[in-house]
Design a protein around this motif. Structure first.
Motif, PDB file in Angstrom:
ATOM      1  N   UNK A  13       0.867  -1.181   0.000  1.00 21.17           N
ATOM      2  CA  UNK A  13       0.000   0.000   0.000  1.00 21.17           C
ATOM      3  C   UNK A  13       0.901   1.228   0.000  1.00 21.17           C
ATOM      4  N   UNK A  14       0.671   2.124  -0.944  1.00 24.93           N
ATOM      5  CA  UNK A  14       1.549   3.277  -1.143  1.00 24.93           C
ATOM      6  C   UNK A  14       0.813   4.574  -0.839  1.00 24.93           C
ATOM      7  N   UNK A  15       1.491   5.430  -0.087  1.00 25.00           N
ATOM      8  CA  UNK A  15       0.937   6.749   0.203  1.00 25.00           C
ATOM      9  C   UNK A  15       1.282   7.738  -0.899  1.00 25.00           C
ATOM     10  N   UNK A  16       2.364   7.451  -1.629  1.00 18.03           N
ATOM     11  CA  UNK A  16       2.809   8.315  -2.717  1.00 18.03           C
ATOM     12  C   UNK A  16       3.146   7.476  -3.949  1.00 18.03           C
ATOM     13  N   UNK A  17       3.112   8.127  -5.099  1.00 14.67           N
ATOM     14  CA  UNK A  17       3.404   7.459  -6.358  1.00 14.67           C
ATOM     15  C   UNK A  17       4.770   6.772  -6.341  1.00 14.67           C
ATOM     16  N   UNK A  18       5.759   7.414  -5.726  1.00 10.56           N
ATOM     17  CA  UNK A  18       7.120   6.885  -5.700  1.00 10.56           C
ATOM     18  C   UNK A  18       7.233   5.582  -4.911  1.00 10.56           C
ATOM     19  N   UNK A  97     -16.366  12.351   5.048  1.00  5.53           N
ATOM     20  CA  UNK A  97     -15.684  12.263   6.335  1.00  5.53           C
ATOM     21  C   UNK A  97     -14.164  12.157   6.205  1.00  5.53           C
ATOM     22  N   UNK A  98     -13.654  11.981   4.977  1.00  2.00           N
ATOM     23  CA  UNK A  98     -12.210  12.019   4.778  1.00  2.00           C
ATOM     24  C   UNK A  98     -11.764  13.469   4.886  1.00  2.00           C
ATOM     25  N   UNK A  99     -10.760  13.776   5.720  1.00  5.71           N
ATOM     26  CA  UNK A  99     -10.340  15.176   5.906  1.00  5.71           C
ATOM     27  C   UNK A  99      -9.984  15.849   4.585  1.00  5.71           C
ATOM     28  N   UNK A 100     -10.207  17.158   4.538  1.00  9.09           N
ATOM     29  CA  UNK A 100      -9.990  17.913   3.309  1.00  9.09           C
ATOM     30  C   UNK A 100      -8.552  17.805   2.825  1.00  9.09           C
ATOM     31  N   UNK A 101      -7.565  17.874   3.747  1.00 10.49           N
ATOM     32  CA  UNK A 101      -6.172  17.799   3.309  1.00 10.49           C
ATOM     33  C   UNK A 101      -5.855  16.422   2.734  1.00 10.49           C
ATOM     34  N   UNK A 102      -6.486  15.357   3.271  1.00 12.68           N
ATOM     35  CA  UNK A 102      -6.298  14.016   2.707  1.00 12.68           C
ATOM     36  C   UNK A 102      -6.905  13.921   1.321  1.00 12.68           C
ATOM     37  N   UNK A 103      -8.094  14.498   1.150  1.00 13.18           N
ATOM     38  CA  UNK A 103      -8.728  14.478  -0.174  1.00 13.18           C
ATOM     39  C   UNK A 103      -7.877  15.225  -1.197  1.00 13.18           C
ATOM     40  N   UNK A 104      -7.299  16.352  -0.795  1.00 15.82           N
ATOM     41  CA  UNK A 104      -6.454  17.116  -1.713  1.00 15.82           C
ATOM     42  C   UNK A 104      -5.192  16.344  -2.052  1.00 15.82           C
ATOM     43  N   UNK A 105      -4.625  15.672  -1.061  1.00 17.16           N
ATOM     44  CA  UNK A 105      -3.429  14.850  -1.299  1.00 17.16           C
ATOM     45  C   UNK A 105      -3.726  13.779  -2.340  1.00 17.16           C
ATOM     46  N   UNK A 106      -4.852  13.086  -2.176  1.00 18.92           N
ATOM     47  CA  UNK A 106      -5.153  12.009  -3.110  1.00 18.92           C
ATOM     48  C   UNK A 106      -5.553  12.521  -4.478  1.00 18.92           C
ATOM     49  N   UNK A 107      -6.151  13.684  -4.540  1.00 19.33           N
ATOM     50  CA  UNK A 107      -6.420  14.281  -5.844  1.00 19.33           C
ATOM     51  C   UNK A 107      -5.118  14.481  -6.611  1.00 19.33           C
ATOM     52  N   UNK A 108      -4.092  14.990  -5.929  1.00 22.87           N
ATOM     53  CA  UNK A 108      -2.794  15.223  -6.567  1.00 22.87           C
ATOM     54  C   UNK A 108      -2.102  13.913  -6.919  1.00 22.87           C
ATOM     55  N   UNK A 109      -2.171  12.927  -6.007  1.00 24.52           N
ATOM     56  CA  UNK A 109      -1.487  11.656  -6.263  1.00 24.52           C
ATOM     57  C   UNK A 109      -2.148  10.868  -7.390  1.00 24.52           C
ATOM     58  N   UNK A 110      -3.484  10.860  -7.428  1.00 22.55           N
ATOM     59  CA  UNK A 110      -4.171  10.162  -8.514  1.00 22.55           C
ATOM     60  C   UNK A 110      -3.867  10.830  -9.845  1.00 22.55           C
ATOM     61  N   UNK A 111      -3.847  12.154  -9.865  1.00 23.28           N
ATOM     62  CA  UNK A 111      -3.511  12.872 -11.094  1.00 23.28           C
ATOM     63  C   UNK A 111      -2.097  12.520 -11.549  1.00 23.28           C
ATOM     64  N   UNK A 112      -1.156  12.500 -10.610  1.00 19.91           N
ATOM     65  CA  UNK A 112       0.220  12.152 -10.954  1.00 19.91           C
ATOM     66  C   UNK A 112       0.313  10.714 -11.448  1.00 19.91           C
ATOM     67  N   UNK A 113      -0.412   9.817 -10.796  1.00 21.16           N
ATOM     68  CA  UNK A 113      -0.393   8.410 -11.207  1.00 21.16           C
ATOM     69  C   UNK A 113      -0.893   8.260 -12.645  1.00 21.16           C
ATOM     70  N   UNK A 114      -2.027   8.866 -12.948  1.00 20.51           N
ATOM     71  CA  UNK A 114      -2.611   8.711 -14.273  1.00 20.51           C
ATOM     72  C   UNK A 114      -1.727   9.309 -15.362  1.00 20.51           C
ATOM     73  N   UNK A 115      -1.038  10.389 -15.067  1.00 20.62           N
ATOM     74  CA  UNK A 115      -0.212  11.047 -16.071  1.00 20.62           C
ATOM     75  C   UNK A 115       1.164  10.403 -16.238  1.00 20.62           C
ATOM     76  N   UNK A 116       1.734   9.885 -15.165  1.00 20.96           N
ATOM     77  CA  UNK A 116       3.143   9.479 -15.207  1.00 20.96           C
ATOM     78  C   UNK A 116       3.374   7.973 -15.301  1.00 20.96           C
ATOM     79  N   UNK A 117       2.412   7.185 -14.899  1.00 23.44           N
ATOM     80  CA  UNK A 117       2.642   5.748 -14.764  1.00 23.44           C
ATOM     81  C   UNK A 117       2.655   5.078 -16.133  1.00 23.44           C
TER      82      UNK A 117
END
Length: 219
Positions: A13-18, A97-117
């Motif tokens: 389970x990965x918290x970041x794309x890297x 109920x997912x905190x706003x900062x967590x939602x923003x983090x995953x928005x960025x990570x999913x975007x990075x995943x879709x573009x870079x993977x």
């Protein structure tokens, strides 16, 4: 009929794309709103009830989870040396109920995943058949249309509707795709009733064999 996704195993389970496995081989990502039945769909497709965590509380998947698949059972001597295959469970999106900062983090990570993977071959989008497409669903579909990434939509929880109503919902969605220029395939699906499970398994297996979509990786 043999299950082409049999033998899936949890990798990490990965918290970041890297933190994901090496970007090689082929993988299909699963995305959807957090109450659409994504984990149940993964468990049904792989015939592994405990593979993806399910919960009565939506929003439990808050990391990118990688599952390995064994090589296709074709009996060839080269079977063991075939490229790695994976399924990637992306975080459920849209649960309040997912905190706003967590939602923003995953928005960025999913975007990075879709573009870079570069090993990403396709997206499976999980949509509750009882509801119209939400903003997240439309964003995913538009991204796939813009980049040429194949997308297969599972209209989940089809057991909640009559067969006729489910067929009408599928026809309406396909008509909407045609009207909006979205080139996704779609089917009805129910993890509990087994509706469309074999069809979806074969769709995912075929997508894993596709060449990488020719869209530019971004840094």
């Amino acid at each position: 009929m043999p299950n082409p996704l049999q033998g899936a195993q949890f990798m990490l389970a990965a918290h970041r794309l890297s933190q994901l496995p090496a970007d090689e081989g082929a993988e299909v990502a699963f995305a959807g709103r957090s109450n659409a039945g994504k984990s149940s769909a993964l468990n049904a497709l792989t015939n592994h009830k405990g593979l993806a965590r399910t919960s009565k509380t939506p929003g439990r998947t808050q990391q990118m989870v990688a599952f390995s698949l064994p090589p296709p059972r074709d009996g060839s001597p080269e079977q063991a040396s075939q490229p790695a295959r994976r399924l990637i469970d992306l975080p459920g999106y849209g649960y309040a109920k997912v905190p706003l900062d967590m939602r923003e983090h995953w928005k960025q990570e999913i975007d990075a995943y879709l573009h870079r993977r570069r090993s990403l071959r396709a997206l499976v989008l999980i949509v509750d058949i009882r509801h119209p497409l939400k903003e997240f669903d439309r964003l995913m579909l538009q991204f796939c249309a813009d980049t040429g990434l194949p997308c297969h939509v599972l209209l989940t929880k089809a057991d909640k509707l009559s067969r006729g109503a489910a067929s009408q919902a599928l026809a309406a969605l396909r008509k909407q795709f045609a009207a909006e220029g979205l080139h996704a395939s779609a089917q009805v699906f129910s993890s509990s009733a087994g509706t469309g499970v074999d069809e979806a398994r074969n769709a995912v297996a075929n997508l894993l064999q596709q060449p990488r979509p020719d869209h530019p990786a971004q840094s």
